[in-house]
Design a protein around this motif. Sequence first.
Motif, PDB file in Angstrom:
ATOM      1  N   SER A  99       1.041  -0.946  -0.325  1.00  0.00           N
ATOM      2  CA  SER A  99       0.110   0.479   0.002  1.00  0.00           C
ATOM      3  C   SER A  99       1.194   1.380   0.048  1.00  0.00           C
ATOM      4  O   SER A  99       1.885   1.333   1.400  1.00  0.00           O
ATOM      5  N   VAL A 100       0.969   2.034  -0.950  1.00  0.00           N
ATOM      6  CA  VAL A 100       1.643   3.241  -1.142  1.00  0.00           C
ATOM      7  C   VAL A 100       0.399   4.632  -1.473  1.00  0.00           C
ATOM      8  O   VAL A 100      -0.105   4.770  -2.079  1.00  0.00           O
ATOM      9  N   THR A 101       1.124   5.412  -1.173  1.00  0.00           N
ATOM     10  CA  THR A 101      -0.179   6.690  -0.922  1.00  0.00           C
ATOM     11  C   THR A 101       0.860   8.319  -2.171  1.00  0.00           C
ATOM     12  O   THR A 101       2.009   7.835  -1.223  1.00  0.00           O
ATOM     13  N   ALA A 102       1.072   8.425  -2.626  1.00  0.00           N
ATOM     14  CA  ALA A 102       1.383  10.253  -3.134  1.00  0.00           C
ATOM     15  C   ALA A 102       0.535  11.200  -3.170  1.00  0.00           C
ATOM     16  O   ALA A 102      -0.626  11.466  -3.468  1.00  0.00           O
ATOM     17  N   GLN A 109       3.394  11.002  -8.962  1.00  0.00           N
ATOM     18  CA  GLN A 109       3.877   9.355  -8.640  1.00  0.00           C
ATOM     19  C   GLN A 109       3.988   8.608  -7.387  1.00  0.00           C
ATOM     20  O   GLN A 109       4.469   9.713  -6.883  1.00  0.00           O
ATOM     21  N   THR A 110       3.978   7.463  -7.356  1.00  0.00           N
ATOM     22  CA  THR A 110       3.979   6.771  -5.966  1.00  0.00           C
ATOM     23  C   THR A 110       5.914   6.889  -5.985  1.00  0.00           C
ATOM     24  O   THR A 110       6.215   6.472  -7.047  1.00  0.00           O
ATOM     25  N   ALA A 124      -5.867   1.757  -7.712  1.00  0.00           N
ATOM     26  CA  ALA A 124      -5.552   2.518  -7.550  1.00  0.00           C
ATOM     27  C   ALA A 124      -6.582   3.421  -7.384  1.00  0.00           C
ATOM     28  O   ALA A 124      -7.515   3.452  -8.318  1.00  0.00           O
ATOM     29  N   THR A 176       6.565   1.965 -10.217  1.00  0.00           N
ATOM     30  CA  THR A 176       5.858   3.177  -9.614  1.00  0.00           C
ATOM     31  C   THR A 176       4.415   2.925 -10.229  1.00  0.00           C
ATOM     32  O   THR A 176       4.575   2.572 -11.171  1.00  0.00           O
ATOM     33  N   ARG A 178       1.925   6.268 -11.432  1.00  0.00           N
ATOM     34  CA  ARG A 178       0.947   7.752 -11.697  1.00  0.00           C
ATOM     35  C   ARG A 178      -0.743   7.979 -11.319  1.00  0.00           C
ATOM     36  O   ARG A 178      -0.917   6.883 -12.240  1.00  0.00           O
ATOM     37  N   ASP A 189      -4.787  13.167  -4.355  1.00  0.00           N
ATOM     38  CA  ASP A 189      -4.024  11.846  -3.358  1.00  0.00           C
ATOM     39  C   ASP A 189      -4.799  10.546  -4.191  1.00  0.00           C
ATOM     40  O   ASP A 189      -5.872  10.236  -4.759  1.00  0.00           O
ATOM     41  N   THR A 191      -3.354   6.597  -4.013  1.00  0.00           N
ATOM     42  CA  THR A 191      -3.423   5.346  -3.222  1.00  0.00           C
ATOM     43  C   THR A 191      -3.694   4.508  -4.580  1.00  0.00           C
ATOM     44  O   THR A 191      -4.017   3.757  -4.922  1.00  0.00           O
ATOM     45  N   ASP A 250      -6.593   5.227   3.111  1.00  0.00           N
ATOM     46  CA  ASP A 250      -6.064   6.894   3.505  1.00  0.00           C
ATOM     47  C   ASP A 250      -6.345   7.882   3.871  1.00  0.00           C
ATOM     48  O   ASP A 250      -8.280   7.643   3.293  1.00  0.00           O
TER      49      ASP A 250
END
Length: 301
Positions: A99-102, A109-110, A124, A176, A178, A189, A191, A250
């Motif tokens: 789990s990644v958030t940008a 881009q994460t 996403a 990554t 985006r 946001d 995620t 998130d």
Amino acid sequence: MTNPTPGQTVSGTITVAANATDNVAVSSVQFLLDGQPLGNPVTAAPYAASLNTTTSTNGAHTLSAKATDPSGNVGSAAGIAVTVQNPTPPMTCFVLQTSVTARGTGTVQTGAFSTVISGEVLLAFVSMDGPGGAAGQSATVSGAGLTWRLVGRANSRSGDAEIWTATASTVLHNVTARSAPAKGGYAQDLTVVAFEGATGTGAVSTGGAASGAPTLTVTTTAATSLVLAVGHDWDKAVARTLPTGFAMLDQCVDTAHGDTSWSEYTNQATGPAGTPVKIGATAPTSDQWNMAAVELLNSGS
């Protein structure tokens, strides 16, 4: 150790995986089953090996790994306990592997992320500011070398909330993703999550309103699914209050731009096919909102 998870019940052939780092280099990673070598040493990332659990007795076992650097230094991972049960028990096990958030303005881009096994389903969640009015904003998700598909878009009110999906047929390593807005210059946001134990998406629900509790209903198409959602509040930077049975994935309470982005999910699998699942928030109730929700289908393992 990154897979399986401690206490997991395993059956059939599974992937055993670990992360390993060194200030110079990692020469190899040797996986261990009950202290004995599991296959040959793995000499390049991603570090993973297959375990045919049918060759082990049913019951408790310990998985671990040891990494060796060019100087012969050895680092050992703490062992994790698993239970072998063959034949495969009737169960459903969703495993959130990453789990990644940008957050940012314009295209975001994460950071780099990886998956553990082939076939993981990625989702996403995009929540984005935009010009006032309906259909004023939208997004396009790409990256990780995958083909992304729009699942649901909610932009009937100001702003935008979207869900995209992709399936990774192979293990991903340091990739990554985006999200690019149709109208630049607005905050967003993003995620991205990856699930083991899923086969894709099912029912989808989208909507928005000028006020009231942000809520959608997803009627499942299969048994024991998960339901996930993403929302956007264009009016205020106010934290969401989730009903019992839901967990926050998130949340960004953006006081700089005066809006809120959030994503959430059911914290346990749903019932039989045809189960209506109401997802959203109980507060605030005075702001306009957009939401998109999706059913994540289980693989039956």
